[in-house]
Design a protein around this motif. Structure first.
Motif, PDB file in Angstrom:
ATOM      1  N   VAL A   1       0.054  44.683  22.837  1.00  0.00           N
ATOM      2  CA  VAL A   1       0.588  44.661  21.474  1.00  0.00           C
ATOM      3  C   VAL A   1       1.939  43.954  21.465  1.00  0.00           C
ATOM      4  CG1 VAL A   1       1.559  46.131  19.641  1.00  0.00           C
ATOM      5  CG2 VAL A   1      -0.672  46.683  20.648  1.00  0.00           C
ATOM      6  N   ILE A   2       2.796  44.293  22.401  1.00  0.00           N
ATOM      7  CA  ILE A   2       4.132  43.685  22.480  1.00  0.00           C
ATOM      8  C   ILE A   2       4.021  42.180  22.696  1.00  0.00           C
ATOM      9  CG2 ILE A   2       6.242  43.540  23.880  1.00  0.00           C
ATOM     10  CD1 ILE A   2       5.837  46.632  24.378  1.00  0.00           C
ATOM     11  N   LYS A   3       3.229  41.751  23.672  1.00  0.00           N
ATOM     12  CA  LYS A   3       3.109  40.328  23.985  1.00  0.00           C
ATOM     13  C   LYS A   3       2.490  39.554  22.823  1.00  0.00           C
ATOM     14  CE  LYS A   3       4.481  38.750  27.039  1.00  0.00           C
ATOM     15  NZ  LYS A   3       5.886  38.304  27.188  1.00  0.00           N
ATOM     16  N   THR A   4       1.480  40.117  22.179  1.00  0.00           N
ATOM     17  CA  THR A   4       0.846  39.438  21.043  1.00  0.00           C
ATOM     18  C   THR A   4       1.831  39.311  19.890  1.00  0.00           C
ATOM     19  OG1 THR A   4      -1.339  40.227  21.702  1.00  0.00           O
ATOM     20  CG2 THR A   4      -1.064  39.535  19.398  1.00  0.00           C
ATOM     21  N   THR A   5       2.577  40.370  19.631  1.00  0.00           N
ATOM     22  CA  THR A   5       3.551  40.343  18.545  1.00  0.00           C
ATOM     23  C   THR A   5       4.652  39.327  18.838  1.00  0.00           C
ATOM     24  OG1 THR A   5       3.032  42.687  18.186  1.00  0.00           O
ATOM     25  CG2 THR A   5       4.942  41.821  17.038  1.00  0.00           C
ATOM     26  N   GLN A   6       5.038  39.197  20.097  1.00  0.00           N
ATOM     27  CA  GLN A   6       6.004  38.157  20.475  1.00  0.00           C
ATOM     28  C   GLN A   6       5.435  36.773  20.174  1.00  0.00           C
ATOM     29  OE1 GLN A   6       6.961  39.209  24.663  1.00  0.00           O
ATOM     30  NE2 GLN A   6       9.034  38.689  24.056  1.00  0.00           N
ATOM     31  N   ARG A   7       4.171  36.554  20.528  1.00  0.00           N
ATOM     32  CA  ARG A   7       3.551  35.244  20.273  1.00  0.00           C
ATOM     33  C   ARG A   7       3.467  34.953  18.777  1.00  0.00           C
ATOM     34  NH1 ARG A   7       0.643  36.718  24.835  1.00  0.00           N
ATOM     35  NH2 ARG A   7      -1.118  37.559  23.670  1.00  0.00           N
ATOM     36  N   LEU A   8       3.474  35.980  17.952  1.00  0.00           N
ATOM     37  CA  LEU A   8       3.470  35.794  16.508  1.00  0.00           C
ATOM     38  C   LEU A   8       4.867  35.490  15.971  1.00  0.00           C
ATOM     39  CD1 LEU A   8       1.001  38.617  15.410  1.00  0.00           C
ATOM     40  CD2 LEU A   8       0.572  36.145  15.498  1.00  0.00           C
ATOM     41  N   GLY A   9       5.848  35.452  16.860  1.00  0.00           N
ATOM     42  CA  GLY A   9       7.190  35.050  16.470  1.00  0.00           C
ATOM     43  C   GLY A   9       8.188  36.171  16.278  1.00  0.00           C
ATOM     44  N   PHE A  10       7.792  37.402  16.543  1.00  0.00           N
ATOM     45  CA  PHE A  10       8.714  38.518  16.386  1.00  0.00           C
ATOM     46  C   PHE A  10       9.605  38.635  17.622  1.00  0.00           C
ATOM     47  CE2 PHE A  10       5.353  39.532  13.425  1.00  0.00           C
ATOM     48  CZ  PHE A  10       6.025  40.088  12.336  1.00  0.00           C
ATOM     49  N   SER A  11      10.877  38.940  17.392  1.00  0.00           N
ATOM     50  CA  SER A  11      11.806  39.162  18.501  1.00  0.00           C
ATOM     51  C   SER A  11      11.561  40.550  19.090  1.00  0.00           C
ATOM     52  CB  SER A  11      13.254  39.074  17.996  1.00  0.00           C
ATOM     53  OG  SER A  11      13.544  40.195  17.168  1.00  0.00           O
ATOM     54  N   LEU A  12      12.098  40.798  20.268  1.00  0.00           N
ATOM     55  CA  LEU A  12      11.951  42.122  20.882  1.00  0.00           C
ATOM     56  C   LEU A  12      12.622  43.201  20.031  1.00  0.00           C
ATOM     57  CD1 LEU A  12      12.312  41.438  24.704  1.00  0.00           C
ATOM     58  CD2 LEU A  12      10.229  41.911  23.392  1.00  0.00           C
ATOM     59  N   ASP A  13      13.729  42.867  19.372  1.00  0.00           N
ATOM     60  CA  ASP A  13      14.372  43.841  18.477  1.00  0.00           C
ATOM     61  C   ASP A  13      13.452  44.183  17.309  1.00  0.00           C
ATOM     62  OD1 ASP A  13      16.699  44.071  19.985  1.00  0.00           O
ATOM     63  OD2 ASP A  13      17.782  42.553  18.826  1.00  0.00           O
ATOM     64  N   GLU A  14      12.822  43.153  16.738  1.00  0.00           N
ATOM     65  CA  GLU A  14      11.893  43.392  15.628  1.00  0.00           C
ATOM     66  C   GLU A  14      10.691  44.215  16.096  1.00  0.00           C
ATOM     67  OE1 GLU A  14      12.459  39.454  12.826  1.00  0.00           O
ATOM     68  OE2 GLU A  14      11.414  39.208  14.751  1.00  0.00           O
ATOM     69  N   ILE A  15      10.209  43.911  17.290  1.00  0.00           N
ATOM     70  CA  ILE A  15       9.068  44.647  17.843  1.00  0.00           C
ATOM     71  C   ILE A  15       9.444  46.104  18.085  1.00  0.00           C
ATOM     72  CG2 ILE A  15       7.514  44.851  19.825  1.00  0.00           C
ATOM     73  CD1 ILE A  15       7.701  41.726  20.012  1.00  0.00           C
ATOM     74  N   ALA A  16      10.626  46.322  18.643  1.00  0.00           N
ATOM     75  CA  ALA A  16      11.081  47.702  18.883  1.00  0.00           C
ATOM     76  C   ALA A  16      11.129  48.477  17.575  1.00  0.00           C
ATOM     77  CB  ALA A  16      12.454  47.681  19.559  1.00  0.00           C
ATOM     78  N   ASP A  17      11.613  47.829  16.526  1.00  0.00           N
ATOM     79  CA  ASP A  17      11.689  48.481  15.226  1.00  0.00           C
ATOM     80  C   ASP A  17      10.292  48.788  14.689  1.00  0.00           C
ATOM     81  OD1 ASP A  17      13.167  49.482  13.016  1.00  0.00           O
ATOM     82  OD2 ASP A  17      12.791  47.624  11.916  1.00  0.00           O
ATOM     83  N   LEU A  18       9.376  47.828  14.811  1.00  0.00           N
ATOM     84  CA  LEU A  18       8.003  48.055  14.353  1.00  0.00           C
ATOM     85  C   LEU A  18       7.337  49.180  15.135  1.00  0.00           C
ATOM     86  CD1 LEU A  18       6.823  44.382  13.850  1.00  0.00           C
ATOM     87  CD2 LEU A  18       6.952  46.144  12.074  1.00  0.00           C
ATOM     88  N   LEU A  19       7.553  49.221  16.441  1.00  0.00           N
ATOM     89  CA  LEU A  19       6.960  50.281  17.261  1.00  0.00           C
ATOM     90  C   LEU A  19       7.547  51.639  16.904  1.00  0.00           C
ATOM     91  CD1 LEU A  19       6.758  48.514  20.748  1.00  0.00           C
ATOM     92  CD2 LEU A  19       4.881  48.982  19.141  1.00  0.00           C
ATOM     93  N   GLU A  20       8.840  51.654  16.643  1.00  0.00           N
ATOM     94  CA  GLU A  20       9.486  52.914  16.242  1.00  0.00           C
ATOM     95  C   GLU A  20       8.887  53.412  14.933  1.00  0.00           C
ATOM     96  OE1 GLU A  20      12.944  55.691  15.598  1.00  0.00           O
ATOM     97  OE2 GLU A  20      13.008  54.204  17.182  1.00  0.00           O
TER      98      GLU A  20
END
Length: 145
Positions: A55-74
């Protein structure tokens, strides 16, 4: 010996296509939970971590930063009332808008480069002094004198 079963870092990393250092980095960033350890101190990850990392790697490939991903996961980790999601759709719409704007900018750049090539711009400093030069030097603060 511990009876706890789990995947070692190298196994997890290989399954997802990342290196073990990335796995540790994601732990430090709080993107994945720190795993249990064997009696010998080895990290042992649950099978579910592989899906989380995908999920993290795919979301990164979609252009989301790790900060944005952390927020989405939270946000995804919290229970929401029926019909109220974790906000991914809204954020995906905003990300799509950003991506489309970048694509438009890249299309302008590509067209400018095509025009510069077609005009025979071989020397950047010569090109800037040619009237009708296709490279928009004026937009960058004017032509040098």
């Amino acid at each position: 010996m511990s009876t706890y079963q789990g995947l070692r870092p190298a196994e997890v990393a290989a399954a997802v296509g990342i290196n073990p250092q990335t796995l540790r980095y994601y732990e430090r960033r709080g993107l994945i939970e720190e795993p249990d350890r064997s009696l010998g101190g080895h990290r042992l990850y649950p099978d579910e971590v592989i899906m989380m990392l995908r999920v993290i790697k795919t979301t990164q490939r979609l252009g989301f930063s790790l900060d944005e991903i952390a927020d989405l996961l939270e946000l995804a980790g919290h229970r929401h009332p029926a019909g109220e999601g974790a906000g991914f759709r809204r954020r995906a719409e905003a990300k799509l808008s950003d991506v489309e704007a970048r694509i438009a900018e890249l299309q302008v750049i590509a067209e400018t480069l095509r025009n510069a090539i077609a005009a025979g711009c071989d020397d950047l400093l010569e090109c800037v002094s040619i009237p009708g030069c296709p490279i928009p030097f004026a937009e960058a603060g004017g032509r040098p004198t």
